[in-house]
Motif scaffolding. Structure first.
Motif, PDB file in Angstrom:
ATOM      1  N   ARG A  17      67.633  10.837  28.209  1.00  0.00           N
ATOM      2  CA  ARG A  17      66.361  11.547  27.978  1.00  0.00           C
ATOM      3  C   ARG A  17      65.304  10.540  27.549  1.00  0.00           C
ATOM      4  NH1 ARG A  17      67.586  16.190  24.447  1.00  0.00           N
ATOM      5  NH2 ARG A  17      68.557  16.881  26.376  1.00  0.00           N
ATOM      6  N   ARG A  18      64.164  10.593  28.229  1.00  0.00           N
ATOM      7  CA  ARG A  18      63.055   9.721  27.860  1.00  0.00           C
ATOM      8  C   ARG A  18      61.781  10.547  27.884  1.00  0.00           C
ATOM      9  NH1 ARG A  18      63.494   3.877  27.823  1.00  0.00           N
ATOM     10  NH2 ARG A  18      63.316   4.567  25.694  1.00  0.00           N
ATOM     11  N   GLY A  19      60.956  10.354  26.869  1.00  0.00           N
ATOM     12  CA  GLY A  19      59.685  11.073  26.829  1.00  0.00           C
ATOM     13  C   GLY A  19      59.869  12.577  26.897  1.00  0.00           C
ATOM     14  N   ARG A  42      62.009   6.950  43.614  1.00  0.00           N
ATOM     15  CA  ARG A  42      60.554   6.802  43.418  1.00  0.00           C
ATOM     16  C   ARG A  42      60.249   6.161  42.065  1.00  0.00           C
ATOM     17  NH1 ARG A  42      59.961  10.302  39.522  1.00  0.00           N
ATOM     18  NH2 ARG A  42      61.479  11.982  39.430  1.00  0.00           N
ATOM     19  N   ASN A  43      59.014   5.751  41.884  1.00  0.00           N
ATOM     20  CA  ASN A  43      58.575   5.268  40.574  1.00  0.00           C
ATOM     21  C   ASN A  43      58.861   6.344  39.533  1.00  0.00           C
ATOM     22  OD1 ASN A  43      55.673   3.811  42.112  1.00  0.00           O
ATOM     23  ND2 ASN A  43      57.454   2.731  41.359  1.00  0.00           N
ATOM     24  N   GLY A  44      59.468   5.933  38.439  1.00  0.00           N
ATOM     25  CA  GLY A  44      59.744   6.871  37.359  1.00  0.00           C
ATOM     26  C   GLY A  44      61.025   7.656  37.545  1.00  0.00           C
ATOM     27  N   ALA A  45      61.792   7.365  38.596  1.00  0.00           N
ATOM     28  CA  ALA A  45      63.023   8.135  38.854  1.00  0.00           C
ATOM     29  C   ALA A  45      64.107   7.863  37.817  1.00  0.00           C
ATOM     30  CB  ALA A  45      63.554   7.821  40.251  1.00  0.00           C
ATOM     31  N   GLY A  46      64.036   6.713  37.156  1.00  0.00           N
ATOM     32  CA  GLY A  46      65.022   6.435  36.109  1.00  0.00           C
ATOM     33  C   GLY A  46      65.896   5.215  36.373  1.00  0.00           C
ATOM     34  N   LYS A  47      65.526   4.396  37.328  1.00  0.00           N
ATOM     35  CA  LYS A  47      66.361   3.240  37.699  1.00  0.00           C
ATOM     36  C   LYS A  47      66.480   2.248  36.526  1.00  0.00           C
ATOM     37  CE  LYS A  47      63.579   2.385  41.148  1.00  0.00           C
ATOM     38  NZ  LYS A  47      62.634   3.518  40.927  1.00  0.00           N
ATOM     39  N   SER A  48      65.331   1.869  35.969  1.00  0.00           N
ATOM     40  CA  SER A  48      65.369   0.911  34.844  1.00  0.00           C
ATOM     41  C   SER A  48      66.062   1.537  33.647  1.00  0.00           C
ATOM     42  CB  SER A  48      63.954   0.498  34.433  1.00  0.00           C
ATOM     43  OG  SER A  48      63.299  -0.106  35.504  1.00  0.00           O
ATOM     44  N   THR A  49      65.826   2.825  33.447  1.00  0.00           N
ATOM     45  CA  THR A  49      66.466   3.532  32.330  1.00  0.00           C
ATOM     46  C   THR A  49      67.979   3.478  32.479  1.00  0.00           C
ATOM     47  OG1 THR A  49      64.546   4.989  32.180  1.00  0.00           O
ATOM     48  CG2 THR A  49      66.584   5.785  31.164  1.00  0.00           C
ATOM     49  N   LEU A  50      68.469   3.719  33.681  1.00  0.00           N
ATOM     50  CA  LEU A  50      69.921   3.669  33.913  1.00  0.00           C
ATOM     51  C   LEU A  50      70.458   2.253  33.701  1.00  0.00           C
ATOM     52  CD1 LEU A  50      72.606   4.862  34.786  1.00  0.00           C
ATOM     53  CD2 LEU A  50      71.901   4.583  37.176  1.00  0.00           C
ATOM     54  N   THR A 189      65.840  -1.435  43.050  1.00  0.00           N
ATOM     55  CA  THR A 189      64.883  -2.108  43.913  1.00  0.00           C
ATOM     56  C   THR A 189      64.129  -1.135  44.814  1.00  0.00           C
ATOM     57  OG1 THR A 189      64.612  -3.905  45.499  1.00  0.00           O
ATOM     58  CG2 THR A 189      66.594  -2.549  45.725  1.00  0.00           C
ATOM     59  N   HIS A 190      62.909  -1.542  45.158  1.00  0.00           N
ATOM     60  CA  HIS A 190      62.153  -0.840  46.202  1.00  0.00           C
ATOM     61  C   HIS A 190      62.141  -1.668  47.479  1.00  0.00           C
ATOM     62  CE1 HIS A 190      60.550   2.262  43.538  1.00  0.00           C
ATOM     63  NE2 HIS A 190      60.325   1.319  42.647  1.00  0.00           N
ATOM     64  N   LEU A 191      62.662  -2.893  47.373  1.00  0.00           N
ATOM     65  CA  LEU A 191      62.607  -3.824  48.502  1.00  0.00           C
ATOM     66  C   LEU A 191      64.018  -4.050  49.029  1.00  0.00           C
ATOM     67  CD1 LEU A 191      60.290  -6.420  46.731  1.00  0.00           C
ATOM     68  CD2 LEU A 191      59.624  -4.857  48.566  1.00  0.00           C
TER      69      LEU A 191
HETATM   70  N1  LIG Z   1      60.112   4.054  26.261  1.00  0.00           N
HETATM   71  C1  LIG Z   1      59.882   5.181  26.918  1.00  0.00           C
HETATM   72  N2  LIG Z   1      59.408   6.283  26.281  1.00  0.00           N
HETATM   73  C2  LIG Z   1      59.168   7.419  26.948  1.00  0.00           C
HETATM   74  N3  LIG Z   1      59.378   7.570  28.267  1.00  0.00           N
HETATM   75  C3  LIG Z   1      59.831   6.531  28.939  1.00  0.00           C
HETATM   76  C4  LIG Z   1      60.123   5.279  28.321  1.00  0.00           C
HETATM   77  N4  LIG Z   1      60.585   4.437  29.256  1.00  0.00           N
HETATM   78  C5  LIG Z   1      60.581   5.106  30.412  1.00  0.00           C
HETATM   79  N5  LIG Z   1      60.125   6.358  30.227  1.00  0.00           N
HETATM   80  C6  LIG Z   1      59.993   7.398  31.264  1.00  0.00           C
HETATM   81  O1  LIG Z   1      61.234   7.542  31.897  1.00  0.00           O
HETATM   82  C7  LIG Z   1      61.042   7.773  33.285  1.00  0.00           C
HETATM   83  C8  LIG Z   1      61.888   6.762  34.055  1.00  0.00           C
HETATM   84  O2  LIG Z   1      61.327   5.465  33.905  1.00  0.00           O
HETATM   85  P1  LIG Z   1      62.026   4.202  34.558  1.00  0.00           P
HETATM   86  O3  LIG Z   1      61.264   3.000  34.111  1.00  0.00           O
HETATM   87  O4  LIG Z   1      63.476   4.267  34.306  1.00  0.00           O
HETATM   88  O5  LIG Z   1      61.774   4.482  36.125  1.00  0.00           O
HETATM   89  P2  LIG Z   1      62.054   3.564  37.394  1.00  0.00           P
HETATM   90  O6  LIG Z   1      62.833   4.398  38.369  1.00  0.00           O
HETATM   91  O7  LIG Z   1      62.644   2.278  36.988  1.00  0.00           O
HETATM   92  O8  LIG Z   1      60.581   3.375  37.938  1.00  0.00           O
HETATM   93  P3  LIG Z   1      59.855   2.189  38.770  1.00  0.00           P
HETATM   94  O9  LIG Z   1      60.307   2.345  40.200  1.00  0.00           O
HETATM   95  O10 LIG Z   1      58.415   2.515  38.599  1.00  0.00           O
HETATM   96  O11 LIG Z   1      60.232   0.883  38.147  1.00  0.00           O
HETATM   97  C9  LIG Z   1      59.560   7.706  33.552  1.00  0.00           C
HETATM   98  O12 LIG Z   1      59.058   9.025  33.619  1.00  0.00           O
HETATM   99  C10 LIG Z   1      59.020   6.991  32.358  1.00  0.00           C
HETATM  100  O13 LIG Z   1      57.716   7.434  32.064  1.00  0.00           O
END
Ligand SMILES: Nc1ncnc2c1ncn2[C@@H]1O[C@H](COP(=O)(O)OP(=O)(O)OP(=O)(O)O)[C@@H](O)[C@H]1O
Length: 203
Positions: A17-19, A42-50, A189-191
């Motif tokens: 859970r984020r935000g 897509r951007n914001g899908a959660g890749k970096s979070t995972l 990655t997107h690339l």
């Molecule tokens: N520190 C944080 N606090 C609150 N929300 C966050 C935080 N970090 C990420 N998020 C939210 O979590 C969601 C996933 O973000 P994340 O960076 O994992 O996406 P991503 O798939 O890696 O995106 P991108 O392709 O843009 O790199 C987004 O909606 C982002 O706004």
């Protein structure tokens, strides 16, 4: 490297859970020695979070990440030693040259500085201070550090951003050698990545 040991990274019913909302909701994922996973979405899908959760940098809201069946949170320091992370921030020391940065890390991690310089074609800029590098050169330095030591798990967040075509091509054999030695890769990655036979997971 833990070749043949059956070492496996596994995410079980992972909720992140984020935000205020569940970015990852009940994900199951398993990676075996020699495997590579490409995280798409897509951007914001959660890749970096995972990736952060797989690295132990983010505590799961529920579910768990296991290494060989044991929750990584039981010993995060040990988990940190078995992984390498390449993300948006690089950890280069700005006042040290490229070679000095690698030498510093090689003392901690093992491995050959020259091998790292060769891996990402850094020889021509080896004596330049890290602070003077272009963004692509900085990324090449960050990637070159992967070959120092023997960490089985590589977590890569947009590893090819800013790289020219020749550098992307150079990364291919680096990733392939790691996998051939039983290493694992999870890359967001997107690339397109210079990797064959990569499992795609779309978030
Ligand atoms: N520190 C944080 N606090 C609150 N929300 C966050 C935080 N970090 C990420 N998020 C939210 O979590 C969601 C996933 O973000 P994340 O960076 O994992 O996406 P991503 O798939 O890696 O995106 P991108 O392709 O843009 O790199 C987004 O909606 C982002 O706004």
């Amino acid at each position: 490297m833990q070749k043949g040991s059956g070492a496996v990274l596994r995410a079980e019913e992972l909720v992140l859970r984020r935000g205020g909302h569940d970015v990852v909701a009940g994900l199951g994922l398993e990676i075996m020695p020699g495997e590579a996973i490409m995280l798409l979405g897509r951007n914001g899908a959660g890749k970096s979070t995972l990736l952060r959760a797989l690295a132990g940098l983010l505590r799961p809201t529920s579910g768990r990440v296991c290494w060989n069946g044991a929750d990584i949170r039981e010993d995060l320091a040990e988990h940190g030693q078995r992984l390498r992370w390449v993300g948006h921030l690089d950890a280069a020391k700005p006042s040290l040259t490229v070679r000095e940065n690698l030498r510093f890390l090689a003392r901690l991690l093992g491995g050959e500085v020259q091998q790292a310089l060769d891996a990402m074609a850094l020889n021509a800029i080896a004596d330049q201070p890290a602070r003077s590098l272009s963004s692509g050169q900085r990324r090449r330095l960050a990637l070159s550090r992967l070959v120092l030591g023997q960490a089985p798990l590589w977590l890569l967040d947009e590893p090819t951003v800013g790289l020219d075509a020749a550098s992307v091509a150079r990364l291919g054999p680096v990733l392939a050698r790691h996998r051939a030695a039983g290493g694992m890769i999870v890359a967001a990655t997107h690339l397109p990545l210079p990797v064959t036979d990569m499992r795609e997971v779309t978030l």
